[in-house]
Design a protein around this motif. Structure first.
Motif, short mmCIF file in Angstrom:
data_model
loop_
_atom_site.label_atom_id
_atom_site.label_comp_id
_atom_site.label_asym_id
_atom_site.label_seq_id
_atom_site.Cartn_x
_atom_site.Cartn_y
_atom_site.Cartn_z
N ARG A 20 40.32 37.52 31.60
CA ARG A 20 39.05 37.70 31.56
C ARG A 20 38.35 37.42 32.64
NH1 ARG A 20 38.97 42.30 28.84
NH2 ARG A 20 39.61 42.08 26.73
N GLN A 21 38.70 36.38 33.49
CA GLN A 21 37.99 35.92 34.52
C GLN A 21 39.03 35.13 35.73
OE1 GLN A 21 34.97 32.91 33.32
NE2 GLN A 21 34.25 32.72 35.27
N LYS A 46 35.17 41.61 36.33
CA LYS A 46 36.02 40.47 35.86
C LYS A 46 37.21 40.96 34.92
CE LYS A 46 33.39 37.52 37.86
NZ LYS A 46 32.32 36.89 37.36
N ASP A 47 37.52 42.11 35.17
CA ASP A 47 38.82 42.96 34.33
C ASP A 47 39.90 42.29 35.23
OD1 ASP A 47 40.17 43.97 32.61
OD2 ASP A 47 39.12 45.69 32.12
#
Lengths: 295, 442
Positions: free
Chosen positions: A43-44, A263-264
């Motif tokens: 996710r980040q 941020k995917d």
């Protein structure tokens, strides 16, 4: 004894090893890691994956239904065609013209090659000013010529053309130089003989220059089409986030957006894998279509 | 013989250098602190920060290894991955919203409460009610230096030309739309905003304006359960777009382009943060780096005022603002007996009353008893901003700080699709909450 020095290949391995290790660490490991990442939940940037996606191939399913990905693929294909037609095409015309003028050819070579040495980001900023809505160069010019109102050169209907124009313009010089080198390899005698036989200037180009340039043109075509897949910086500077209304995505800009902005990270990785696959398929097809001829 | 003399000489040289080396080590006092902040580059407090470090080093005898960098996505990623790889600094000045969740969840920073258990004076000059709390456990970890607010800047020259008054504290949404129509009729753009590039400010206020309880504005779970304020907010931005309040090219322009409309007397309003005061002043300087080149007459045309209210829970003087960054002490420094005290001293010194007043400038400060701000070196717009601050009735944090990454995409980057009607506000909001639910479930 002396001959043995050349037979012993072991020292070569020693010199090849650093480059090999470098490629393993900085190219092949990240590449395979990226494939793995495309199946995971990240996710980040900089954070560890939180296990595998459910199902593990969900990013690839998402890609099939993602409208922006469709736009990116379509625009990238358009970019390839535009590259072939206008980048390589314009370069051929310019190269033949410059080759046919006696004086000043050196000057034109420098002029046409110059955009290549300017960074794409700087060119993006430059063209942003040229196409600026309020007091941009083109709109000011049109205003002087009596045009009513301002034209938004980045509006949805016209944005793709505005984006592709500077990309094409920037690389014309690159193919121009390759073609000029090819033209220099054509023997002068052929043109002289053709002139004696009464061939016109156009006939000399049509029947001598273009056939003998075929292999060079093929190389340019392969470079152009595969290069179109990698275009990123200039479109991103001019049209960040697929502006306007998601109409200017390219595969490269969409991958960057998903990874760095949305941020995917795992979906960005999946798009990167798709770009590699597309690159391999395209280069195979292009190599087949533009197969070099043996003379 | 010669060899013996040489080896004896060699041994004595080594011996002397070892003694000298240990003497140097013994002479060096204090510890080395690794510090990372965002006070770098063009940050208006970069100079204040460097002066603070110099004073700390002089007072304590400690050394600061400063690795500050400009605050952007790369900076955030570097900080987060440093924590992942156990390469975090001793003291960090960073965001307090969702960006900090990963290292707070991992227990890699120490809460103010835990630090105070051992050092009761730690951040004792702060108003505890203003300390930002973590989304992970509701505890305060970071000690802020300066706050921010988001408000409406006005170009009074444009307003005057259009015959519109500067909005007062009771400014309503209807008045705003009516003023917008008047400004447009006079040939100007009412609002300078690039919806395709930076829709953040209007996104935030449009939702804030539709809340029936300001306290729940930053509560994403509550919003997911009842998204009506969010949907109504997106509809309001659509209404503004359809009324022609934004520049013609708002969907394809960058923020820089629309800001230029505002500074070139072509747009009347600009919704932005307290940091824009510096940007506007910079636009009035012949050399943006040199404040002495400021054209004060040009700067006088700007003012800062309230954001129109829709008459729900929010008054026009209730603003988005607060404290979204602060100094963290990492567990790494806390568990190191040599560094623990040095880190506590460093944060205490960098957040002393004097330093806070210096850092806060025209924005809010988190002190219990704030000394009077020294306005002697301030420009006209900073003075107006301080006067405006006195009119503010409340500050509420930004919901977007708790709603980050992928979940923002449908309503942030999707704003052009919402205002043009390609996607309904309801669908876009629902999609964002679906992604949010997915992420929080992981």
């Amino acid at each position: 004894m002396g001959a043995n020095i050349y037979k012993n290949k072991k020292p070569l391995v020693f010199f090849l090893l650093p480059a090999f290790l470098f490629m393993i660490i900085y190219l092949y490991y990240p590449f395979f890691r990226n494939i793995l990442n495309s199946f995971m939940k990240i996710r980040q940037l900089g954070t560890a994956a939180k296990g595998f996606n459910e199902p593990w191939f969900s990013n690839y399913v998402k890609m099939v239904t993602d409208k922006n990905m469709h736009t990116a693929l379509l625009n990238t294909l358009i970019m390839m065609l535009v590259t072939l037609m206008f980048q390589v095409g314009t370069a051929i015309v310019l190269a033949v013209l410059v080759d046919n003028i006696g004086r000043g050819s050196r000057f034109f070579r420098t002029v046409y090659f110059f955009p290549i040495v300017i960074s794409a980001t700087a060119l993006g900023l430059l063209f942003n000013l040229i196409f600026l809505y309020d007091k941009g160069m083109i709109n000011q010019l049109l205003e002087k010529l009596g045009a009513d109102g301002l034209t938004d050169w980045k509006a949805k209907g016209i944005a793709l053309v505005t984006m592709m124009f500077p990309v094409v313009w920037q690389y014309v010089g690159f193919y121009f130089v390759i073609l000029i080198t090819g033209l220099n390899n054509i023997p002068e005698d052929l043109y002289e003989v053709a002139s004696i036989d009464g061939a016109t200037r156009w006939q000399r180009v049509r029947f001598i220059t273009l056939p003998l340039l075929r292999n060079v043109i093929c190389t340019c075509a392969v470079l152009g089409v595969t290069g179109a897949l990698k275009v990123f910086d200039l479109p991103w500077v001019m049209f960040p986030k697929g502006m306007p209304l998601n109409s200017t995505w390219l595969t490269g800009t969409y991958m960057y957006y998903q990874t760095m902005e949305a941020k995917d990270v795992d979906y960005g990785s999946a798009i990167a894998v798709a770009i590699v696959v597309l690159g391999i398929i395209t280069s195979k097809v292009v190599n087949k279509v533009f197969k070099e001829a043996d003379y | 013989m010669k060899k013996r003399v040489l080896s004896a000489l060699f041994c004595s040289v080594i011996g002397v250098s070892m003694i000298a080396g240990s003497a140097v080590t013994a002479l060096a006092e204090g510890v080395e602190l690794d510090v990372v902040t965002t006070f770098a580059g063009e940050d208006s407090n970069a100079k204040n920060y460097q002066e603070g470090i110099a004073a700390y080093e002089e007072n304590s005898g400690n050394t600061v290894n400063d690795n500050s960098a400009t605050s952007d996505e790369t900076f955030k990623t570097t900080v987060v991955s440093d924590f992942e790889m156990d390469a975090e600094p001793d003291v960090l000045f960073f965001f307090t919203g969702a960006d900090a969740n990963s290292f707070i969840e991992a227990g890699k920073v120490i809460s103010i409460e835990d630090i105070r258990a051992e050092y009761p004076d730690y951040a004792s000059n702060m108003d505890d009610a203003k300390l930002p709390v973590s989304l992970v456990d509701g505890k305060a970890y970071a000690v802020p230096t300066n706050g921010y607010w988001e408000a409406m800047f006005v170009n009074t020259r444009v307003l005057e030309a259009a015959g519109v008054e500067i909005p007062g504290d009771d400014y309503t949404w209807e008045q705003f739309l009516a003023d917008g129509a008047k400004i447009k009729e006079a040939g100007y753009t009412p609002v300078a905003a690039a919806l395709g590039n930076i829709p953040h400010y209007w996104w935030e206020y449009s939702i804030f304006n539709n809340q029936t309880d300001l306290a729940v504005h930053t509560d994403i779970e509550a919003a997911a359960a009842d998204p009506s304020a969010w949907i109504a907010g997106m509809e309001d931005v659509k209404e503004m777009y359809e009324a022609g309040m934004f520049p013609e090219n708002t969907l394809s322009a960058t923020d820089d382009e629309t800001f230029q409309l505002f500074t070139q007397d072509k747009a009347a309003f600009l919704l932005d943060g307290s940091w824009k005061v510096g940007g506007i002043a910079g636009a009035c300087q012949s050399d943006p780096e040199d404040p002495s080149t400021l054209d004060t007459e040009e700067l006088d045309k700007y003012d800062v005022t309230v954001v129109p209210s829709k008459g729900n829970a929010r008054k026009a003087t209730d603003l988005i603002g607060g404290f979204s960054m602060g100094y963290y002490i990492t567990a790494k420094a806390w568990e190191d007996p040599e560094k623990r005290e040095a880190a506590v001293d460093f944060v205490n010194q960098m957040t002393s009353d004097d330093m806070i007043v210096k850092f806060a400038q025209h924005s809010a400060n988190p002190l219990k008893e704030a000394p009077e701000a020294d306005t002697s070196g301030m420009n006209g717009l900073q003075e107006k901003a301080i006067a405006f601050g006195a009119r503010v009735t409340s500050y509420t944090g930004a919901a977007q700080d708790n709603f980050q990454g992928e979940c923002r995409v449908p309503t942030f980057d999707g704003m052009p699709s919402i205002v043009t009607g390609e996607v309904s506000a309801e669908d876009a909001v629902a999609e964002g909450f679906e992604i949010y639910a997915e992420i929080t479930a992981e």
